[in-house]
Scaffold this active site. Structure first.
Site, mmCIF file in Angstrom:
data_model
loop_
_atom_site.group_PDB
_atom_site.id
_atom_site.type_symbol
_atom_site.label_atom_id
_atom_site.label_comp_id
_atom_site.label_asym_id
_atom_site.label_seq_id
_atom_site.Cartn_x
_atom_site.Cartn_y
_atom_site.Cartn_z
ATOM 1 C CG PHE A 42 -13.159 -68.577 6.361
ATOM 2 C CD1 PHE A 42 -13.707 -68.024 5.214
ATOM 3 C CD2 PHE A 42 -13.889 -68.493 7.547
ATOM 4 C CE1 PHE A 42 -14.956 -67.385 5.247
ATOM 5 C CE2 PHE A 42 -15.128 -67.860 7.598
ATOM 6 C CZ PHE A 42 -15.652 -67.305 6.438
ATOM 7 C CD GLU B 140 -2.480 -71.405 -2.470
ATOM 8 O OE1 GLU B 140 -3.354 -71.497 -1.593
ATOM 9 O OE2 GLU B 140 -1.499 -72.167 -2.511
#
Length: 429
Positions: A389, A54
């Site tokens: 993001f 991750e």
């Protein structure tokens, strides 16, 4: 610790790897403890880790879940959250840059985090708890049988481990593992815990079944948010203030290359996140288009919702024309070959590209934060589908007070038929 005793006292002591334990003590008079510790106010430490593959921004999301759990635990005891050091992440691939055992203060303001919940760095835990020992590791996992009869219910049970443990027992009987690159760290016990539900369902289990002072929840992403996008979520998210040196670098870059300042952009910033309360739509943003264009594993997986470079540039040019913007800032993980093609197709593109010396200081995580900070201040932003993001940039812009129409946008795949745009998660104070 100093013992102030009256009359005759008989006691015996035994050292453990972590603490000095009083086994027996007897006196006719009261015993007073000095030195800031009382046997009635033992501090408990909650540590956690995440599945190794991750990335940085999913890990930030898991922090929010653990903060919720800590708040629940603190209703019945003195618990503190130990921040897992950063390092060895998939996207941090800069060669020759040492990127392990990185403290949170490199990326975030600890003062801001502590305003929301009590947190300490891992090395502070080692110093405070008596050494690099973790009493109990609980490896989180789903239930092997899945949902019982197809019914969802919240539950927690100690179960046999489904996957092979990433911990090995040494000759002394201690467990060794990754432990964020701290090779001297040992765990005293490791067991597996099947969990199904929100983060705070772990609180009763920890309070009723665990006597250990320090507990590490491995694979903490297994549990869900308590109240996603609710006030508690946003309190914790708002407290995740970027480290000041990273914001300053981003602000200097905006001013120098993008004609962007907080005054001109209507994005005033308060160092105290509890006082930061921008009105939705009040932020104007700098005169540039902010772009997050995710590549690498997103295109390797042949995702239908990720455009080709040609498709992405076509959309960028369309948005620049529509919003009357001449500058475009691009944050991307494209490789060198794709980057060369992108520069050729989009020569006016502006990027933050640190020198090797700066990269060594800032690390890949710091550069990612600077990219996000610059994107967060753009007049209009477009990101990549289901990218954490991009999600974190959405949240940053929500905090700064941007119109949702300028924030919740994503690229569409070249042949994507239904291009659903990101959901607007409205900030809650």
């Amino acid at each position: 610790m100093e013992l102030v005793l009256r009359d005759q006292v008989r006691f015996s002591v035994m050292w453990t790897p972590r603490n000095l334990v009083l086994l027996t003590i007897s006196t006719a008079e009261p015993v007073m403890f000095s030195g800031g510790w009382s046997p009635h106010t033992l501090r408990n430490y909650l540590l956690y880790d995440v599945n190794p593959p991750e990335g940085f921004n999913l890990r930030r999301d898991v922090y929010i879940r653990m903060a919720s759990l800590l708040k629940t635990l603190r209703k019945q005891g003195d618990w503190v959250l130990v921040l897992p050091p950063w390092g060895r992440l998939y996207h941090w691939q800069s060669p020759d840059v040492h990127q392990v055992r990185i403290p949170w203060a490199e990326f975030f303001s600890l003062t801001s985090l502590q305003t929301n919940v009590p947190v300490i760095e891992y090395e502070e835990f080692i110093a405070e708890s008596g050494g690099p020992f973790i009493d109990q590791v609980l490896v989180m996992q789903n239930y092997a049988e899945g949902w019982t009869e197809g019914k969802w219910e919240e539950k927690v049970d100690e179960r046999p481990c489904i996957d092979r443990l990433m911990y090995t027992k040494d000759k002394q009987g201690y467990y060794r593992g990754w432990f964020w690159g701290y090779e001297e760290t040992r765990a005293l016990n490791v067991t597996c815990l099947s969990a199904q539900g929100h983060a705070s369902i772990l609180a009763p289990f920890l309070q009723e079944n665990i006597t250990a002072t320090s507990v590490l929840l491995d694979r903490a992403e297994t549990v869900l948010h308590d109240h996603y996008a609710g006030k508690d979520y946003w309190d914790t998210r708002r407290s995740m203030v970027f480290a000041k040196h990273l914001r300053v670098i981003g602000d200097q870059f905006r001013a120098k290359y993008l004609n962007s300042t907080d005054e001109k952009d209507h994005t005033p910033y308060n160092e105290d996140w509890t006082r930061m309360r921008a009105k939705l739509g009040s932020a104007k943003g700098g005169p540039y288009l902010g772009v997050h264009l995710r590549r690498k594993d997103f295109i390797w997986g042949h995702r239908d919702d990720v455009p080709s470079l040609k498709g992405a540039v076509k959309k960028i040019r369309s948005l620049m024309k529509k919003n009357k913007l001449e500058n475009v800032f691009v944050a991307t993980d494209a490789d060198e070959e794709e980057m060369a093609k992108l520069r050729k197709m989009l020569p006016e593109m502006v990027r933050y590209e640190p020198s090797w010396e700066d990269l060594e200081l800032l690390k890949d995580g710091g550069v990612a934060i600077i990219d996000q900070w610059i994107c967060a201040h753009s007049r209009y932003f477009i990101g990549t589908s289901v990218s954490t993001f991009s999600f974190r940039i959405h949240e940053e812009r929500e905090i700064l007070g941007f119109d949702p129409k300028t924030t919740y946008n994503r690229f569409c795949g070249d042949s994507e038929k239904e291009c659903e745009q990101p959901t607007h998660w409205k900030i809650v104070y």
